[in-house]
Write a protein that holds these residues in place. Structure first.
Motif, PDB file in Angstrom:
ATOM      1  N   MET A 165       8.178  -3.476   7.284  1.00 22.84           N
ATOM      2  CA  MET A 165       7.286  -2.446   7.813  1.00 22.84           C
ATOM      3  C   MET A 165       7.133  -1.337   6.785  1.00 22.84           C
ATOM      4  SD  MET A 165       8.728  -2.406  11.754  1.00 22.84           S
ATOM      5  CE  MET A 165      10.419  -2.934  11.377  1.00 22.84           C
ATOM      6  N   CYS A 166       5.925  -1.192   6.257  1.00 26.53           N
ATOM      7  CA  CYS A 166       5.574  -0.226   5.199  1.00 26.53           C
ATOM      8  C   CYS A 166       6.659  -0.180   4.119  1.00 26.53           C
ATOM      9  CB  CYS A 166       5.298   1.151   5.766  1.00 26.53           C
ATOM     10  SG  CYS A 166       6.546   1.896   6.843  1.00 26.53           S
ATOM     11  N   PRO A 167       6.933  -1.319   3.473  1.00 29.83           N
ATOM     12  CA  PRO A 167       8.078  -1.386   2.557  1.00 29.83           C
ATOM     13  C   PRO A 167       7.900  -0.586   1.264  1.00 29.83           C
ATOM     14  CG  PRO A 167       6.805  -3.419   2.458  1.00 29.83           C
ATOM     15  CD  PRO A 167       6.260  -2.628   3.610  1.00 29.83           C
ATOM     16  N   MET A 168       9.001  -0.013   0.815  1.00 24.58           N
ATOM     17  CA  MET A 168       9.117   0.722  -0.455  1.00 24.58           C
ATOM     18  C   MET A 168       9.624  -0.274  -1.495  1.00 24.58           C
ATOM     19  SD  MET A 168      11.646   3.966  -0.989  1.00 24.58           S
ATOM     20  CE  MET A 168      12.196   4.546  -2.594  1.00 24.58           C
ATOM     21  N   LEU A 169       8.738  -0.746  -2.372  1.00 25.05           N
ATOM     22  CA  LEU A 169       9.041  -1.896  -3.212  1.00 25.05           C
ATOM     23  C   LEU A 169       9.033  -1.623  -4.710  1.00 25.05           C
ATOM     24  CD1 LEU A 169       6.682  -4.405  -1.334  1.00 25.05           C
ATOM     25  CD2 LEU A 169       9.182  -4.379  -1.181  1.00 25.05           C
ATOM     26  N   ASP A 170       8.328  -0.585  -5.157  1.00 21.01           N
ATOM     27  CA  ASP A 170       8.023  -0.465  -6.587  1.00 21.01           C
ATOM     28  C   ASP A 170       8.393   0.925  -7.110  1.00 21.01           C
ATOM     29  OD1 ASP A 170       6.987  -0.669  -9.153  1.00 21.01           O
ATOM     30  OD2 ASP A 170       5.120  -1.592  -8.491  1.00 21.01           O
ATOM     31  N   ASP A 171       9.327   0.953  -8.061  1.00 18.76           N
ATOM     32  CA  ASP A 171       9.787   2.214  -8.633  1.00 18.76           C
ATOM     33  C   ASP A 171       8.804   2.825  -9.622  1.00 18.76           C
ATOM     34  OD1 ASP A 171      11.158   1.467 -11.694  1.00 18.76           O
ATOM     35  OD2 ASP A 171      10.680  -0.157 -10.317  1.00 18.76           O
ATOM     36  N   ARG A 172       7.775   2.076 -10.017  1.00 20.59           N
ATOM     37  CA  ARG A 172       6.867   2.564 -11.062  1.00 20.59           C
ATOM     38  C   ARG A 172       5.845   3.570 -10.544  1.00 20.59           C
ATOM     39  NH1 ARG A 172       6.168  -3.610 -12.947  1.00 20.59           N
ATOM     40  NH2 ARG A 172       6.142  -3.698 -10.650  1.00 20.59           N
ATOM     41  N   CYS A 173       5.535   3.522  -9.266  1.00 20.89           N
ATOM     42  CA  CYS A 173       4.665   4.519  -8.628  1.00 20.89           C
ATOM     43  C   CYS A 173       3.348   4.717  -9.385  1.00 20.89           C
ATOM     44  CB  CYS A 173       5.377   5.869  -8.519  1.00 20.89           C
ATOM     45  SG  CYS A 173       6.986   5.815  -7.710  1.00 20.89           S
ATOM     46  N   ASN A 174       2.736   3.608  -9.816  1.00 17.99           N
ATOM     47  CA  ASN A 174       1.537   3.723 -10.647  1.00 17.99           C
ATOM     48  C   ASN A 174       0.329   2.981 -10.089  1.00 17.99           C
ATOM     49  OD1 ASN A 174       2.324   1.093 -11.061  1.00 17.99           O
ATOM     50  ND2 ASN A 174       2.613   1.271 -13.287  1.00 17.99           N
ATOM     51  N   SER A 231      -3.567   2.142   5.260  1.00 18.23           N
ATOM     52  CA  SER A 231      -4.422   2.298   4.071  1.00 18.23           C
ATOM     53  C   SER A 231      -4.290   3.686   3.470  1.00 18.23           C
ATOM     54  CB  SER A 231      -5.889   2.036   4.437  1.00 18.23           C
ATOM     55  OG  SER A 231      -6.394   3.080   5.275  1.00 18.23           O
ATOM     56  N   GLY A 232      -3.707   4.628   4.230  1.00 15.59           N
ATOM     57  CA  GLY A 232      -3.608   6.002   3.767  1.00 15.59           C
ATOM     58  C   GLY A 232      -2.215   6.395   3.333  1.00 15.59           C
ATOM     59  N   GLU A 233      -1.568   5.538   2.541  1.00 11.95           N
ATOM     60  CA  GLU A 233      -0.208   5.855   2.091  1.00 11.95           C
ATOM     61  C   GLU A 233       0.061   5.276   0.710  1.00 11.95           C
ATOM     62  OE1 GLU A 233       3.253   3.637   2.855  1.00 11.95           O
ATOM     63  OE2 GLU A 233       2.433   2.878   4.744  1.00 11.95           O
ATOM     64  N   PRO A 234       1.055   5.814  -0.007  1.00  7.48           N
ATOM     65  CA  PRO A 234       1.338   5.352  -1.363  1.00  7.48           C
ATOM     66  C   PRO A 234       1.693   3.874  -1.461  1.00  7.48           C
ATOM     67  CG  PRO A 234       2.441   7.441  -0.956  1.00  7.48           C
ATOM     68  CD  PRO A 234       1.896   6.983   0.354  1.00  7.48           C
ATOM     69  N   PHE A 235       2.355   3.302  -0.455  1.00 12.86           N
ATOM     70  CA  PHE A 235       2.860   1.929  -0.562  1.00 12.86           C
ATOM     71  C   PHE A 235       1.797   0.858  -0.325  1.00 12.86           C
ATOM     72  CE2 PHE A 235       7.220   3.621   1.044  1.00 12.86           C
ATOM     73  CZ  PHE A 235       7.437   4.218  -0.191  1.00 12.86           C
ATOM     74  N   ARG A 236       0.581   1.263   0.014  1.00 12.61           N
ATOM     75  CA  ARG A 236      -0.462   0.282   0.370  1.00 12.61           C
ATOM     76  C   ARG A 236      -0.616  -0.818  -0.677  1.00 12.61           C
ATOM     77  NH1 ARG A 236      -5.649   3.087  -0.285  1.00 12.61           N
ATOM     78  NH2 ARG A 236      -5.456   2.295  -2.433  1.00 12.61           N
ATOM     79  N   ASP A 237      -0.825  -0.440  -1.921  1.00 10.35           N
ATOM     80  CA  ASP A 237      -1.172  -1.435  -2.930  1.00 10.35           C
ATOM     81  C   ASP A 237       0.018  -2.288  -3.358  1.00 10.35           C
ATOM     82  OD1 ASP A 237      -3.711  -0.496  -2.739  1.00 10.35           O
ATOM     83  OD2 ASP A 237      -3.685   0.645  -4.605  1.00 10.35           O
ATOM     84  N   GLU A 238       1.229  -1.733  -3.354  1.00  2.00           N
ATOM     85  CA  GLU A 238       2.384  -2.563  -3.699  1.00  2.00           C
ATOM     86  C   GLU A 238       2.666  -3.579  -2.591  1.00  2.00           C
ATOM     87  OE1 GLU A 238       6.164   0.361  -3.150  1.00  2.00           O
ATOM     88  OE2 GLU A 238       4.398   1.245  -4.136  1.00  2.00           O
ATOM     89  N   CYS A 239       2.352  -3.227  -1.349  1.00  2.00           N
ATOM     90  CA  CYS A 239       2.511  -4.183  -0.252  1.00  2.00           C
ATOM     91  C   CYS A 239       1.494  -5.316  -0.370  1.00  2.00           C
ATOM     92  CB  CYS A 239       2.335  -3.479   1.090  1.00  2.00           C
ATOM     93  SG  CYS A 239       3.677  -2.342   1.496  1.00  2.00           S
ATOM     94  N   ILE A 240       0.249  -4.949  -0.682  1.00  2.00           N
ATOM     95  CA  ILE A 240      -0.793  -5.971  -0.859  1.00  2.00           C
ATOM     96  C   ILE A 240      -0.420  -6.899  -2.018  1.00  2.00           C
ATOM     97  CG2 ILE A 240      -3.206  -6.344  -1.498  1.00  2.00           C
ATOM     98  CD1 ILE A 240      -3.825  -3.679  -0.046  1.00  2.00           C
TER      99      ILE A 240
END
Length: 322
Positions: A194-203, A262-271
């Motif tokens: 659920m809305c996972p925090m996956l990527d330390d690069r934040c880019n 769709s309105g959060e930082p983790f959207r694209d790393e989850c996709i």
């Protein structure tokens, strides 16, 4: 990791949610003492869960090789047959790996406990920066091993044993699944992220868009990773178990259910994570909820939240039903 000024337009937030109080937007700590103060302000229990007459909450101690991991179990008090096998869910709480406790996000599984008589075990893993790097992943993996050795004690069906997590906990769940695969550890039937925090690069584009957005925002994400990884955050050699987005091989993993706003930082790393799962031959159910900020389904009573919860609970109920 230095902040990057957002230059991309923002997709709109859900109109109903923006009318509600933003209880999740916190200023960044400027010292360890300020982080400790934020932790102290957090509720240490969820009274809505503890006061629910249909639930049983029990304290547990999980024996790891070098320490005792505190945990709680959540089960239904309407178990008509205490000897029958039931689904088991190992749960990893949210909080950026720098905050949180066993109750953060746990309410996301209450309906499943009641609907299919599941047993949930929520673990109190160690937090950063005091216990940085892979410490939290180790706690989750050791808890996974312990529960798998105690299936009989809890009447857990080995074929219906899964892992779940919210936000940072979902990232830990994903890392634990990868570690279990590579160590030939316990078999899991699914991973609920659920809305996972996956990527330390934040880019990613979504990280750039929501540098300072509604609720949880990218500057907080970057701060959390700096606590977890220190100066190594964003470097080339970060462990895939700590930051699962670093994994190139996602083969031979259990199916995943991933949802995100769709309105959060983790959207694209989850996709991206779901896309790589599919590319590696692993089934994934991906839900991107238009207009949802981070954790919208947990923190905001709005129609979009109801839809996300109902969809996830329906999938869980159907998947775990026997």
């Amino acid at each position: 990791m230095a902040a990057v000024e957002a230059t991309l337009p923002l997709p709109p937030y859900d109109a109903e949610i923006t009318k509600l109080e933003d209880t999740q937007h916190r200023p960044l700590p400027t010292s360890f003492e300020e982080l400790l103060a934020l932790r102290a302000e957090e509720p240490h229990k969820d009274e809505t869960i503890l006061s629910d007459p249909d639930l049983i909450i029990e304290d547990l101690e999980i024996l790891a090789p070098d320490r005792v991991i505190n945990a709680i179990s959540m089960s239904s008090c309407h178990d008509s047959d205490s000897t029958s096998l039931r689904p088991g869910i190992l749960f990893c709480h949210g909080g950026g790996r720098v905050m949180g406790n066993v109750y953060v996000g746990l309410k996301s599984l209450v309906e499943t406990v009641k609907a299919v008589n599941a047993l949930v075990i929520s673990i109190d893993y160690r937090l950063s920066p005091e216990y940085a790097g892979i410490c939290a992943v180790d706690d989750c993996y050791n808890s996974l091993l312990w529960v798998s050795r105690n299936f009989e004690r809890f009447n857990i069906d080995p074929d219906r044993f899964m892992i779940a997590g919210v936000s940072a906990g979902a990232g830990l769940a994903a890392g634990t699944v990868l570690l279990s695969r590579d160590r030939c550890g316990p078999k899991l039937c699914a991973q609920l992220l659920m809305c996972p925090m996956l990527d330390d690069r934040c880019n990613t584009a979504s990280c750039l868009q929501f540098e300072n957005g509604y609720g949880f925002y990218t500057a907080w994400d970057r701060y959390a990773w700096s606590c977890i990884l220190g100066a190594q955050a964003g470097a080339a050699d970060v462990s895939l178990y700590v930051a699962p987005a670093r994994a190139s091989d996602l083969s031979n993993l259990p199916l995943a259910y991933i949802d995100v706003g769709s309105g959060e930082p983790f959207r694209d790393e989850c996709i991206a994570y779901a896309t790589r799962l599919w590319a590696c031959g692993v089934q994934a159910h991906l839900h991107v909820w238009g207009g949802g900020p981070h954790g919208f389904d947990l923190f905001y009573e709005a129609d979009l939240a109801f839809q996300a919860r109902a969809t996830r609970n329906r999938w869980l109920r159907n998947f775990l039903h026997k």
